[in-house]
Scaffold this active site. Structure first.
Site, PDB file in Angstrom:
ATOM      1  CE  LYS A   1       9.710   6.957  31.663  1.00  0.00           C
ATOM      2  NZ  LYS A   1      10.260   7.380  30.383  1.00  0.00           N
TER       3      LYS A   1
ATOM      4  CD  GLU B   1       7.282  14.088  30.905  1.00  0.00           C
ATOM      5  OE1 GLU B   1       8.141  13.920  31.761  1.00  0.00           O
ATOM      6  OE2 GLU B   1       6.609  13.155  30.438  1.00  0.00           O
TER       7      GLU B   1
ATOM      8  CB  SER C   1      17.193  13.872  29.852  1.00  0.00           C
ATOM      9  OG  SER C   1      16.871  12.837  28.951  1.00  0.00           O
TER      10      SER C   1
ATOM     11  CD  GLU D   1       7.774   6.312  28.019  1.00  0.00           C
ATOM     12  OE1 GLU D   1       7.315   5.703  28.998  1.00  0.00           O
ATOM     13  OE2 GLU D   1       8.897   6.869  28.035  1.00  0.00           O
TER      14      GLU D   1
ATOM     15  N   GLY E   1      14.210  10.267  28.138  1.00  0.00           N
ATOM     16  CA  GLY E   1      15.039   9.063  28.126  1.00  0.00           C
ATOM     17  C   GLY E   1      16.176   9.103  27.122  1.00  0.00           C
TER      18      GLY E   1
ATOM     19  CG  ASN F   1       6.776   7.819  34.752  1.00  0.00           C
ATOM     20  OD1 ASN F   1       6.373   6.714  35.117  1.00  0.00           O
ATOM     21  ND2 ASN F   1       6.684   8.227  33.494  1.00  0.00           N
TER      22      ASN F   1
ATOM     23  CG  HIS G   1       4.482   9.436  29.951  1.00  0.00           C
ATOM     24  ND1 HIS G   1       5.230   8.884  28.947  1.00  0.00           N
ATOM     25  CD2 HIS G   1       5.368   9.991  30.821  1.00  0.00           C
ATOM     26  CE1 HIS G   1       6.525   9.074  29.210  1.00  0.00           C
ATOM     27  NE2 HIS G   1       6.629   9.748  30.343  1.00  0.00           N
TER      28      HIS G   1
HETATM   29  C1  PEP Z   1       9.435  10.662  31.631  1.00  0.00           C
HETATM   30  O1  PEP Z   1       9.300   9.605  31.056  1.00  0.00           O
HETATM   31  O2  PEP Z   1       8.436  11.243  32.106  1.00  0.00           O
HETATM   32  C2  PEP Z   1      10.771  11.225  31.743  1.00  0.00           C
HETATM   33  C3  PEP Z   1      10.902  12.490  31.976  1.00  0.00           C
HETATM   34  O3  PEP Z   1      11.815  10.351  31.569  1.00  0.00           O
HETATM   35  P1  PEP Z   1      13.382  10.689  31.685  1.00  0.00           P
HETATM   36  O4  PEP Z   1      13.570  11.541  32.914  1.00  0.00           O
HETATM   37  O5  PEP Z   1      14.045   9.377  31.783  1.00  0.00           O
HETATM   38  O6  PEP Z   1      13.736  11.463  30.457  1.00  0.00           O
END
Ligand code: PEP
Length: 251
Positions: free
Chosen positions: A11, A168, A213, A98, A174, A9, A96
């Site tokens: 973003k 998630e 992460s 976000e 992040g 992803n 997601h």
């Molecule tokens: C995400 O935003 O779906 C995600 C998993 O981000 P990160 O790997 O940066 O934590």
């Protein structure tokens, strides 16, 4: 046997040049990664650029990060399922955290997006997960169950056969904080058991990804868990080396 899936992803990152070099880097380094399916989800405007760089290769799938519930018309700024299919996408991320937190998408909005994605010929990657506050108050399972149930209520359990779920935990996205493999496995099993109570065959074949992460150092131990079928990767998907290391771990 579920085929692992590693999804990047991106973003709101990148430009034409970085898209071409990232795609080329993934293509060149992919090597032995044949068992795991690889998916990249660039920002909308860079999807055609990524498709051009893939140059007809279908071993790296293309997806989008969101879609609108409408097909076409007066919806300024929005993108529909058919536009994504036309641009070469086979997957789309829905819900997601976000989108839920920053753009106020409700469980019902996400369920509609899941439905519209499938009706439009896309495979939805449904994101679910709890905030830190929810985890600390012991609500993880309630939150995840509510988010999944909202989609079941709209599309029915049968339509989970052509979809992916990504667990998630919001506090891990992040932040550099990762759920331990055991913590993640517990929630993945909870999701699979919930679906299995409705339809065991669908639950058994459904891929449930972990996101939050994930990186080259922790991917193997996470993906090694029984109910973790790959990863949804944010930060580490922006460089070929770190993304490919996760793909290799999943393979
Ligand atoms: C995400 O935003 O779906 C995600 C998993 O981000 P990160 O790997 O940066 O934590």
């Amino acid at each position: 046997m579920r085929r692992p899936l590693v999804a990047g992803n991106w973003k709101m990152n990148g430009d034409s040049q970085s898209t071409v070099s990232l795609v080329n880097g993934i293509v060149d380094g992919r090597g032995d990664v044949t068992r795991a399916e690889v998916l990249i989800c660039p920002p909308y405007i860079l999807i055609p650029r990524a498709a051009d760089a893939l140059n007809g290769r279908d071993d790296i799938a293309l997806g989008a990060q969101d879609l609108d519930i409408n097909q076409n018309g007066a919806f300024t700024g929005q993108i529909s399922a058919s536009m994504l299919v036309d641009a070469g996408c086979t997957y789309v991320i829905v819900g997601h955290s976000e989108r839920r937190a920053i753009y106020g998408e409700s469980d019902q909005d996400v369920a509609e997006k899941f439905r519209v994605a499938q009706e439009g010929g896309l495979i939805p990657v449904l994101c679910v997960g709890e905030t830190l506050e929810e985890r600390e108050s012991g609500d993880t399972e309630n939150v995840v169950a509510r988010q999944v149930q909202a989609v079941i209520d709209v599309v029915g359990i049968e339509n989970f056969d052509n979809s992916v779920i990504a667990y998630e935990p919001v506090w891990a996205i992040g932040t550099g904080k990762t759920a331990t493999p055991e913590m993640a496995q517990e929630v993945h099993k909870f999701i699979r058991d919930m679906l299995s109570a409705l339809n065991k065959d669908i639950a058994d074949q459904l891929r449930i990804l972990y996101g939050g992460s994930m990186n080259a150092g922790n991917a193997e131990s996470l993906i090694g868990m029984t109910d973790i079928d790959g990863g949804l990767i944010g930060g580490a998907s922006l460089q070929p080396d770190s993304f490919l290391a996760i793909c290799t771990a999943a393979n």
